[in-house]
Design an enzyme around this catalytic site. Structure first.
Site, PDB file in Angstrom:
ATOM      1  N   GLY A  89     -17.772  -1.667  -3.112  1.00 16.31           N
ATOM      2  CA  GLY A  89     -18.034  -2.400  -3.999  1.00 16.31           C
ATOM      3  C   GLY A  89     -17.791  -2.580  -5.493  1.00 16.31           C
ATOM      4  O   GLY A  89     -16.196  -2.525  -5.099  1.00 16.31           O
ATOM      5  N   TYR A 130       0.925  -1.183  -0.263  1.00 21.18           N
ATOM      6  CA  TYR A 130      -0.050   0.293   0.066  1.00 21.18           C
ATOM      7  C   TYR A 130       1.078   0.761   0.246  1.00 21.18           C
ATOM      8  O   TYR A 130       1.417   1.681   1.297  1.00 21.18           O
ATOM      9  CB  TYR A 130      -0.994   0.289   1.289  1.00 21.18           C
ATOM     10  CG  TYR A 130      -2.280  -0.954   1.398  1.00 21.18           C
ATOM     11  CD1 TYR A 130      -2.179  -1.967  -0.122  1.00 21.18           C
ATOM     12  CD2 TYR A 130      -2.809  -1.331   2.160  1.00 21.18           C
ATOM     13  CE1 TYR A 130      -3.544  -2.713   0.346  1.00 21.18           C
ATOM     14  CE2 TYR A 130      -3.541  -1.752   2.445  1.00 21.18           C
ATOM     15  CZ  TYR A 130      -3.669  -3.426   1.287  1.00 21.18           C
ATOM     16  OH  TYR A 130      -4.959  -3.701   1.341  1.00 21.18           O
ATOM     17  N   PHE A 165     -13.923  -4.119   1.001  1.00 17.05           N
ATOM     18  CA  PHE A 165     -14.974  -3.073  -0.660  1.00 17.05           C
ATOM     19  C   PHE A 165     -16.100  -2.851   0.217  1.00 17.05           C
ATOM     20  O   PHE A 165     -16.964  -3.406  -1.131  1.00 17.05           O
ATOM     21  CB  PHE A 165     -14.570  -3.860  -1.986  1.00 17.05           C
ATOM     22  CG  PHE A 165     -12.999  -3.582  -2.552  1.00 17.05           C
ATOM     23  CD1 PHE A 165     -12.093  -2.163  -2.643  1.00 17.05           C
ATOM     24  CD2 PHE A 165     -12.794  -4.955  -3.574  1.00 17.05           C
ATOM     25  CE1 PHE A 165     -11.116  -2.056  -2.781  1.00 17.05           C
ATOM     26  CE2 PHE A 165     -11.332  -4.805  -4.157  1.00 17.05           C
ATOM     27  CZ  PHE A 165     -10.967  -3.310  -3.840  1.00 17.05           C
TER      28      PHE A 165
HETATM   29  N1  LIG Z   1      -7.287  -8.890   0.804  1.00 11.53           N
HETATM   30  C1  LIG Z   1      -7.491  -8.130  -0.026  1.00 11.53           C
HETATM   31  O1  LIG Z   1      -7.059  -8.593  -0.835  1.00 11.53           O
HETATM   32  C2  LIG Z   1      -8.157  -5.770   0.002  1.00 11.53           C
HETATM   33  C3  LIG Z   1      -8.200  -5.112  -1.288  1.00 11.53           C
HETATM   34  C4  LIG Z   1      -9.047  -4.501  -0.724  1.00 11.53           C
HETATM   35  C5  LIG Z   1      -8.538  -3.734  -0.075  1.00 11.53           C
HETATM   36  N2  LIG Z   1      -7.926  -4.414   1.018  1.00 11.53           N
HETATM   37  C6  LIG Z   1      -8.662  -3.690   2.212  1.00 11.53           C
HETATM   38  O2  LIG Z   1      -9.662  -3.425   2.951  1.00 11.53           O
HETATM   39  C7  LIG Z   1      -9.411  -2.003   3.455  1.00 11.53           C
HETATM   40  C8  LIG Z   1     -11.462  -1.619   2.989  1.00 11.53           C
HETATM   41  O3  LIG Z   1     -11.088  -1.405   1.281  1.00 11.53           O
HETATM   42  P1  LIG Z   1     -11.847   0.111   0.147  1.00 11.53           P
HETATM   43  O4  LIG Z   1     -10.496   1.353   1.473  1.00 11.53           O
HETATM   44  O5  LIG Z   1     -10.595  -0.222  -1.159  1.00 11.53           O
HETATM   45  O6  LIG Z   1     -12.957   0.238   0.316  1.00 11.53           O
HETATM   46  P2  LIG Z   1     -14.102   0.038   1.402  1.00 11.53           P
HETATM   47  O7  LIG Z   1     -13.401   0.811   2.236  1.00 11.53           O
HETATM   48  O8  LIG Z   1     -15.505  -0.682   0.983  1.00 11.53           O
HETATM   49  O9  LIG Z   1     -15.081   1.571   0.824  1.00 11.53           O
HETATM   50  C9  LIG Z   1     -13.077   2.647   0.455  1.00 11.53           C
HETATM   51  C10 LIG Z   1     -13.766   3.825  -0.478  1.00 11.53           C
HETATM   52  O10 LIG Z   1     -14.924   4.511   0.295  1.00 11.53           O
HETATM   53  C11 LIG Z   1     -15.080   6.167   0.302  1.00 11.53           C
HETATM   54  N3  LIG Z   1     -15.617   5.780   1.246  1.00 11.53           N
HETATM   55  C12 LIG Z   1     -15.342   5.120   2.487  1.00 11.53           C
HETATM   56  N4  LIG Z   1     -16.014   5.984   3.337  1.00 11.53           N
HETATM   57  C13 LIG Z   1     -16.586   6.441   3.512  1.00 11.53           C
HETATM   58  C14 LIG Z   1     -18.495   6.964   3.791  1.00 11.53           C
HETATM   59  N5  LIG Z   1     -18.444   7.431   5.153  1.00 11.53           N
HETATM   60  N6  LIG Z   1     -18.579   8.504   2.782  1.00 11.53           N
HETATM   61  C15 LIG Z   1     -19.078   7.939   1.633  1.00 11.53           C
HETATM   62  N7  LIG Z   1     -17.644   7.120   1.420  1.00 11.53           N
HETATM   63  C16 LIG Z   1     -16.746   6.871   1.819  1.00 11.53           C
HETATM   64  C17 LIG Z   1     -13.428   6.088   0.175  1.00 11.53           C
HETATM   65  O11 LIG Z   1     -13.060   7.327   0.037  1.00 11.53           O
HETATM   66  P3  LIG Z   1     -13.269   8.739   0.712  1.00 11.53           P
HETATM   67  O12 LIG Z   1     -11.424   8.443   1.394  1.00 11.53           O
HETATM   68  O13 LIG Z   1     -13.061   9.915   0.667  1.00 11.53           O
HETATM   69  O14 LIG Z   1     -13.242   8.784   2.026  1.00 11.53           O
HETATM   70  C18 LIG Z   1     -13.161   4.941  -0.355  1.00 11.53           C
HETATM   71  O15 LIG Z   1     -13.565   5.460  -1.964  1.00 11.53           O
HETATM   72  C19 LIG Z   1      -8.023  -1.473   2.605  1.00 11.53           C
HETATM   73  O16 LIG Z   1      -8.374  -0.106   3.335  1.00 11.53           O
HETATM   74  C20 LIG Z   1      -7.638  -2.312   2.793  1.00 11.53           C
HETATM   75  O17 LIG Z   1      -7.122  -2.247   3.960  1.00 11.53           O
HETATM   76  C21 LIG Z   1      -7.763  -5.461   1.195  1.00 11.53           C
END
Ligand SMILES: NC(=O)c1ccc[n+]([C@@H]2O[C@H](COP(=O)([O-])OP(=O)(O)OC[C@H]3O[C@@H](n4cnc5c(N)ncnc54)[C@H](OP(=O)(O)O)[C@@H]3O)[C@@H](O)[C@H]2O)c1
Length: 309
Positions: free
Chosen positions: A224, A72, A220
């Site tokens: 999503g 990351y 996600f």
């Molecule tokens: N194991 C794996 O393969 C894998 C893959 C992907 C991710 N991950 C882990 O899972 C975590 C979560 O995934 P993610 O960060 O991709 O996705 P997420 O938590 O589903 O969503 C993040 C997205 O939503 C927005 N967001 C977050 N909170 C919000 C809110 N309260 N209102 C509106 N928009 C919001 C963020 O933008 P803003 O920054 O503008 O809020 C970003 O675009 C990652 O941070 C990572 O640690 C693991």
């Protein structure tokens, strides 16, 4: 760390990753190194002070489960380095979960996934960046090129026996791959893509993890189908189905909060790791742990499936 009350990240209760207790509302660090799309070579570095402020506020709110990875990073920023700078000396009870397997060149381009004999190097890279002697939890992130789970998971189990890792998890796995890993060593968590609109098989796997006493940690959950592009990149009309907007309006919260709360209602073993670099979104996400949905709301089947491809 944390406020010890049922507010903040503690509002949704706790779960034990092995012997490590965490609040079910955690934090994902993937969004911190950049704004916009993650994991691309020309990502726009996030303001360092903002990233550090988000991490410190998360800790203030009681978040004691942070998901990260050495891969990351963006030009100029590394999630692990930001965590180290913001939070060390680490408070007692802070559980940092990292993942190994995928690999990126210094340029940010993806390179071949680590071979089993390269996993020690990845574990040590995480130790150095985080400034720790032992990693709390390491997930083996399966990649399409990795056919065997047993071999790389066995390599991590060796590192666990050597004292470099406390607990092991898996990510991006099928039920059969989880079983393969469990035949090698205990698994404390499964980190898979999951959220509202998931398929029946995905729901069944989330449930099966709980039946086996294993934490299920969706990624996600908010993004999503927007995936690495984030929530703003989600496809479909207005990006958010009417059913989700209706529930949000009924509770006076945002759709993102509904999505997060929905995952937590799928079982006490489900842990949330929402990713954000936006301080307001962080507050909203932690507050979502206190949102209580009705059984009908939890049973929602989406006519549009924004979590599928
Ligand atoms: N194991 C794996 O393969 C894998 C893959 C992907 C991710 N991950 C882990 O899972 C975590 C979560 O995934 P993610 O960060 O991709 O996705 P997420 O938590 O589903 O969503 C993040 C997205 O939503 C927005 N967001 C977050 N909170 C919000 C809110 N309260 N209102 C509106 N928009 C919001 C963020 O933008 P803003 O920054 O503008 O809020 C970003 O675009 C990652 O941070 C990572 O640690 C693991």
């Amino acid at each position: 760390m944390g406020n010890g009350s049922s507010t903040g990240a503690a509002a949704a209760g706790t779960w034990r990753l092995g012997d490590l207790e965490v609040n079910r509302m955690g934090f994902g660090a993937m969004r911190l190194p950049q704004t916009g799309r993650a994991l691309i070579p020309d990502a726009v570095p996030r303001d360092r002070d903002q990233a550090i402020a988000v991490l410190r506020r998360a800790a203030e709110l009681g978040v004691n489960h942070i998901d990260t990875a050495a891969f990351y990073f963006s030009p100029l920023r590394s999630a692990n380095e930001l965590i180290n700078a913001a939070l060390s000396p680490y408070p007692d009870g802070l559980v940092i979960v990292t993942k190994v397997g995928p690999a990126r060149e210094p340029s940010g381009q993806w390179s071949a996934a680590a071979r089993p004999d390269q996993l020690r190097g990845q574990v040590e890279e995480n130790l150095r960046q985080l400034g720790r002697d032992v990693l709390d939890v390491v997930n083996l992130r399966m990649m399409p090129s990795m056919t065997s789970v047993a071999e790389p998971f066995g390599a991590l189990a060796d590192l666990q026996r050597a004292g470099l890792i406390r607990h092991l998890g898996v990510s991006g796995v099928t039920p059969a791959q989880l079983a393969e890993a469990r035949a090698v060593a205990p698994v404390v968590c499964v980190q898979n893509r999951y959220g509202l609109g998931a398929s029946p098989d995905e729901h069944a796997f989330a449930d099966a993890c709980g039946q086996q006493g294993i934490a299920f940690v969706p990624f996600f959950a908010i993004a999503g189908s927007g995936r690495g592009g984030g929530a703003g990149a989600r496809t479909g009309a207005a990006g958010e189905p009417a059913e989700v907007l209706d529930i949000a309006a009924a509770h006076g919260v945002t759709a993102a909060q509904v999505r997060l709360a929905w995952t937590l209602h799928r079982g006490p073993h489900v842990l949330a790791i929402p990713g954000t670099g936006n301080p307001d979104h962080l507050e909203d996400n932690v507050a979502a742990g206190a949102l209580r949905l009705s059984d009908d709301e939890v049973a929602l089947q989406l006519s549009v499936h924004p979590n599928s491809d």
